[in-house]
Scaffold this motif. Structure first.
Motif, PDB file in Angstrom:
ATOM      1  N   GLU A  83       0.852  -1.189   0.000  1.00  0.00           N
ATOM      2  CA  GLU A  83       0.000   0.000   0.000  1.00  0.00           C
ATOM      3  C   GLU A  83       0.893   1.247   0.000  1.00  0.00           C
ATOM      4  OE1 GLU A  83      -3.173   0.016  -0.293  1.00  0.00           O
ATOM      5  OE2 GLU A  83      -3.893  -1.920   0.444  1.00  0.00           O
ATOM      6  N   GLU A  84       0.371   2.349  -0.472  1.00  0.00           N
ATOM      7  CA  GLU A  84       1.088   3.619  -0.347  1.00  0.00           C
ATOM      8  C   GLU A  84       0.783   4.216   1.028  1.00  0.00           C
ATOM      9  OE1 GLU A  84       1.922   6.449  -3.243  1.00  0.00           O
ATOM     10  OE2 GLU A  84       1.022   5.317  -4.896  1.00  0.00           O
ATOM     11  N   PRO A  85       1.689   5.064   1.551  1.00  0.00           N
ATOM     12  CA  PRO A  85       1.443   5.646   2.883  1.00  0.00           C
ATOM     13  C   PRO A  85       0.106   6.362   3.010  1.00  0.00           C
ATOM     14  CG  PRO A  85       3.731   5.970   2.262  1.00  0.00           C
ATOM     15  CD  PRO A  85       3.046   5.377   1.062  1.00  0.00           C
ATOM     16  N   TYR A  86      -0.327   7.082   1.954  1.00  0.00           N
ATOM     17  CA  TYR A  86      -1.595   7.806   2.082  1.00  0.00           C
ATOM     18  C   TYR A  86      -2.769   6.860   2.268  1.00  0.00           C
ATOM     19  CZ  TYR A  86      -3.333   6.916  -2.692  1.00  0.00           C
ATOM     20  OH  TYR A  86      -3.816   6.323  -3.831  1.00  0.00           O
ATOM     21  N   ARG A  87      -2.669   5.637   1.730  1.00  0.00           N
ATOM     22  CA  ARG A  87      -3.747   4.668   1.913  1.00  0.00           C
ATOM     23  C   ARG A  87      -3.752   4.140   3.345  1.00  0.00           C
ATOM     24  NH1 ARG A  87      -2.442   1.416  -3.691  1.00  0.00           N
ATOM     25  NH2 ARG A  87      -3.297   2.971  -5.118  1.00  0.00           N
ATOM     26  N   ILE A  88      -2.573   3.940   3.926  1.00  0.00           N
ATOM     27  CA  ILE A  88      -2.500   3.556   5.340  1.00  0.00           C
ATOM     28  C   ILE A  88      -3.119   4.661   6.184  1.00  0.00           C
ATOM     29  CG2 ILE A  88      -0.948   3.009   7.251  1.00  0.00           C
ATOM     30  CD1 ILE A  88      -1.057   0.828   5.094  1.00  0.00           C
ATOM     31  N   ASP A  89      -2.781   5.915   5.870  1.00  0.00           N
ATOM     32  CA  ASP A  89      -3.352   7.080   6.552  1.00  0.00           C
ATOM     33  C   ASP A  89      -4.872   7.051   6.449  1.00  0.00           C
ATOM     34  OD1 ASP A  89      -4.380   9.757   6.960  1.00  0.00           O
ATOM     35  OD2 ASP A  89      -2.341  10.518   6.740  1.00  0.00           O
ATOM     36  N   ARG A  90      -5.393   6.807   5.250  1.00  0.00           N
ATOM     37  CA  ARG A  90      -6.845   6.822   5.031  1.00  0.00           C
ATOM     38  C   ARG A  90      -7.551   5.747   5.852  1.00  0.00           C
ATOM     39  NH1 ARG A  90      -7.986   6.028  -0.957  1.00  0.00           N
ATOM     40  NH2 ARG A  90      -7.442   3.870  -0.455  1.00  0.00           N
TER      41      ARG A  90
ATOM     42  N   LEU B 269      -6.378   4.166   8.615  1.00  0.00           N
ATOM     43  CA  LEU B 269      -6.274   4.472  10.046  1.00  0.00           C
ATOM     44  C   LEU B 269      -7.237   5.606  10.423  1.00  0.00           C
ATOM     45  CD1 LEU B 269      -2.421   4.254  10.676  1.00  0.00           C
ATOM     46  CD2 LEU B 269      -4.184   2.673  11.492  1.00  0.00           C
ATOM     47  N   THR B 270      -7.364   6.592   9.537  1.00  0.00           N
ATOM     48  CA  THR B 270      -8.313   7.686   9.794  1.00  0.00           C
ATOM     49  C   THR B 270      -9.741   7.156   9.841  1.00  0.00           C
ATOM     50  OG1 THR B 270      -6.858   9.318   8.750  1.00  0.00           O
ATOM     51  CG2 THR B 270      -9.195   9.893   8.923  1.00  0.00           C
ATOM     52  N   GLN B 271     -10.056   6.214   8.977  1.00  0.00           N
ATOM     53  CA  GLN B 271     -11.385   5.593   8.993  1.00  0.00           C
ATOM     54  C   GLN B 271     -11.629   4.906  10.333  1.00  0.00           C
ATOM     55  OE1 GLN B 271     -11.990   2.743   5.859  1.00  0.00           O
ATOM     56  NE2 GLN B 271     -14.192   2.589   6.211  1.00  0.00           N
ATOM     57  N   LEU B 272     -10.646   4.164  10.830  1.00  0.00           N
ATOM     58  CA  LEU B 272     -10.786   3.519  12.138  1.00  0.00           C
ATOM     59  C   LEU B 272     -10.932   4.562  13.242  1.00  0.00           C
ATOM     60  CD1 LEU B 272      -8.175   0.596  12.014  1.00  0.00           C
ATOM     61  CD2 LEU B 272     -10.634   0.489  11.575  1.00  0.00           C
ATOM     62  N   LEU B 273     -10.170   5.649  13.124  1.00  0.00           N
ATOM     63  CA  LEU B 273     -10.246   6.711  14.124  1.00  0.00           C
ATOM     64  C   LEU B 273     -11.634   7.343  14.154  1.00  0.00           C
ATOM     65  CD1 LEU B 273      -8.869   8.635  16.144  1.00  0.00           C
ATOM     66  CD2 LEU B 273      -8.122  10.005  14.194  1.00  0.00           C
ATOM     67  N   LEU B 274     -12.161   7.669  12.970  1.00  0.00           N
ATOM     68  CA  LEU B 274     -13.475   8.319  12.899  1.00  0.00           C
ATOM     69  C   LEU B 274     -14.592   7.377  13.352  1.00  0.00           C
ATOM     70  CD1 LEU B 274     -13.111  10.249   9.514  1.00  0.00           C
ATOM     71  CD2 LEU B 274     -12.958  11.177  11.841  1.00  0.00           C
ATOM     72  N   ALA B 275     -14.369   6.073  13.201  1.00  0.00           N
ATOM     73  CA  ALA B 275     -15.367   5.086  13.643  1.00  0.00           C
ATOM     74  C   ALA B 275     -15.247   4.779  15.136  1.00  0.00           C
ATOM     75  CB  ALA B 275     -15.214   3.805  12.836  1.00  0.00           C
ATOM     76  N   GLY B 276     -14.301   5.399  15.807  1.00  0.00           N
ATOM     77  CA  GLY B 276     -14.140   5.200  17.239  1.00  0.00           C
ATOM     78  C   GLY B 276     -13.323   3.982  17.624  1.00  0.00           C
TER      79      GLY B 276
ATOM     80  N   SER C 287       5.150  12.862   0.314  1.00  0.00           N
ATOM     81  CA  SER C 287       4.441  11.888   1.157  1.00  0.00           C
ATOM     82  C   SER C 287       4.855  12.055   2.608  1.00  0.00           C
ATOM     83  CB  SER C 287       4.766  10.469   0.691  1.00  0.00           C
ATOM     84  OG  SER C 287       4.191   9.503   1.560  1.00  0.00           O
ATOM     85  N   LEU C 288       3.979  11.622   3.497  1.00  0.00           N
ATOM     86  CA  LEU C 288       4.360  11.437   4.892  1.00  0.00           C
ATOM     87  C   LEU C 288       4.982  10.060   5.039  1.00  0.00           C
ATOM     88  CD1 LEU C 288       1.154  12.742   6.750  1.00  0.00           C
ATOM     89  CD2 LEU C 288       3.260  14.003   6.260  1.00  0.00           C
ATOM     90  N   THR C 289       5.847   9.920   6.016  1.00  0.00           N
ATOM     91  CA  THR C 289       6.367   8.596   6.348  1.00  0.00           C
ATOM     92  C   THR C 289       5.359   7.886   7.246  1.00  0.00           C
ATOM     93  OG1 THR C 289       7.497   9.320   8.373  1.00  0.00           O
ATOM     94  CG2 THR C 289       8.725   9.502   6.280  1.00  0.00           C
ATOM     95  N   LEU C 290       5.528   6.573   7.375  1.00  0.00           N
ATOM     96  CA  LEU C 290       4.654   5.820   8.283  1.00  0.00           C
ATOM     97  C   LEU C 290       4.772   6.343   9.704  1.00  0.00           C
ATOM     98  CD1 LEU C 290       4.850   2.058   7.241  1.00  0.00           C
ATOM     99  CD2 LEU C 290       2.831   3.527   7.272  1.00  0.00           C
ATOM    100  N   LEU C 291       5.991   6.642  10.134  1.00  0.00           N
ATOM    101  CA  LEU C 291       6.171   7.130  11.500  1.00  0.00           C
ATOM    102  C   LEU C 291       5.442   8.453  11.703  1.00  0.00           C
ATOM    103  CD1 LEU C 291       7.381   6.652  14.248  1.00  0.00           C
ATOM    104  CD2 LEU C 291       9.510   7.743  13.468  1.00  0.00           C
ATOM    105  N   GLN C 292       5.482   9.336  10.712  1.00  0.00           N
ATOM    106  CA  GLN C 292       4.724  10.585  10.822  1.00  0.00           C
ATOM    107  C   GLN C 292       3.231  10.313  10.936  1.00  0.00           C
ATOM    108  OE1 GLN C 292       6.479  12.371   7.202  1.00  0.00           O
ATOM    109  NE2 GLN C 292       6.879  14.219   8.428  1.00  0.00           N
ATOM    110  N   ILE C 293       2.741   9.375  10.141  1.00  0.00           N
ATOM    111  CA  ILE C 293       1.321   9.032  10.197  1.00  0.00           C
ATOM    112  C   ILE C 293       0.954   8.506  11.570  1.00  0.00           C
ATOM    113  CG2 ILE C 293      -0.433   7.443   9.290  1.00  0.00           C
ATOM    114  CD1 ILE C 293       1.118   7.588   6.579  1.00  0.00           C
ATOM    115  N   PHE C 294       1.774   7.608  12.114  1.00  0.00           N
ATOM    116  CA  PHE C 294       1.501   7.040  13.437  1.00  0.00           C
ATOM    117  C   PHE C 294       1.526   8.131  14.510  1.00  0.00           C
ATOM    118  CE2 PHE C 294       3.433   2.689  12.085  1.00  0.00           C
ATOM    119  CZ  PHE C 294       2.292   2.417  11.353  1.00  0.00           C
TER     120      PHE C 294
END
Length: 304
Positions: free
Chosen positions: A212-219, A221-228, A252-259
């Motif tokens: 996956e690309e980092p932005y997809r990991i971001d997307r 994780l954001t979905q999980l975040l918004l779903a609580g 791009s952001l790095t994975l560590l930045q996303i986390f």
């Protein structure tokens, strides 16, 4: 949660393909790899079938899984590979029958869908492990095989430890205790909004992914975040992020930045760089089992 009976030398195990088709040249070495574990493999039709990117039509794959649980001569079920397609058979599974016949069940990747469903709807522990036609057919390292045999043959208490060359990393310090859930991030995210949605309340959430690309990991994780789901969990464990590469790294952001931007603010204890997922060596995990995680000390214990 029910802890199914462990396997044993001479146990009859069903080999099923609930998702993608098995490359024909890998089937025989995959069967031999199961025999080397001292088990008696029973190859189901889905392992020899193909329907485009699926291991046969949905009904065939669902029937294989239903029959493997219902057959009293079968002691355990090994998903031979992942791919795509497990979600398509969920509504064809006989969960009432499966609930009455808890058995050792293993796999990972697309099998995440089945781990979540079996843990939540049938109430028994399953195992996130390497698979016969993905890793085992070609031989796996000593660490991977030792971890697999540990859960397969019933010695799953104790600690979850990385191989000596790999050090877990603390993302958020602290302690957490809860049952283990999760698996492949793509499948966890795609469960949201369905009758088979992951329940992370009070649990330790394990996540990993591949290609996956980092932005997809971001997307996701954001979905999980918004779903609580990230707020509901007690803690997080991150495994391998295999071939997570940006097409344009300078944009791009790095994975560590996303986390750090999405996970750290939630304040849940979190460990990363665990040896589990789409790379070797890989530990096997008991999904649904109660764990105690001391992220500060980089220690994870399996509770009885």
């Amino acid at each position: 949660m029910i802890n199914p009976k462990p396997l044993f030398p001479g146990a009859r195990v069903a080999l099923i393909a609930p998702s993608g088709p098995v490359p024909p040249e890998r089937l025989e070495p995959a069967v031999r790899s199961v025999e080397k574990l001292g088990l008696v493999p029973v190859v189901y039709e889905s392992c020899r079938s193909a329907h485009g990117y699926l291991a046969g039509e949905d009904q065939l794959r669902a029937d294989d899984l239903n029959h493997a649980f219902a057959d009293r001569s079968i002691d355990g079920i090994l998903c031979i590979r992942g791919g795509y397609g497990a979600q398509r058979i969920l509504k064809k599974l006989d969960f009432s029958c499966i609930r009455k016949h808890p058995k050792f069940f293993s796999g990972y990747s697309d099998v995440t869908t089945l781990h979540i469903a079996l843990n939540q709807l049938c109430g028994f522990i399953t195992y996130h492990t390497p698979m016969p036609s993905t890793e085992l057919y070609d031989g796996a390292d000593e660490y991977t095989m030792k971890s697999l045999k540990r859960v397969m043959f019933g010695d799953s208490a104790g600690t979850l430890e990385n191989p000596g060359s790999m050090e877990p990393e603390v993302l958020v310090p602290g302690c957490a205790c809860g049952r283990l859930t999760g698996g492949n991030l793509s499948l966890v995210a795609s469960s949201l909004g369905t009758p088979f949605e992951i329940d992370t309340r009070g649990k330790i959430l394990f996540l990993e992914d591949v290609d996956e690309e980092p932005y997809r990991i971001d997307r996701m994780l954001t979905q999980l975040l918004l779903a609580g789901k990230l707020n509901d969990c007690a803690g997080l464990m991150f495994g391998y992020w295999t071939r997570i590469e940006a097409e344009q790294p300078d944009r791009s952001l790095t994975l560590l930045q996303i986390f750090r931007e999405l996970i750290v603010p939630q304040g849940r204890p979190a460990l990363m760089n665990l040896a589990c997922g789409h790379s070797l060596p890989s530990m096997s995990l008991p999904m649904g089992k109660k764990l105690k995680m001391d992220a500060s000390a980089k220690k994870i214990s399996i509770l009885r």
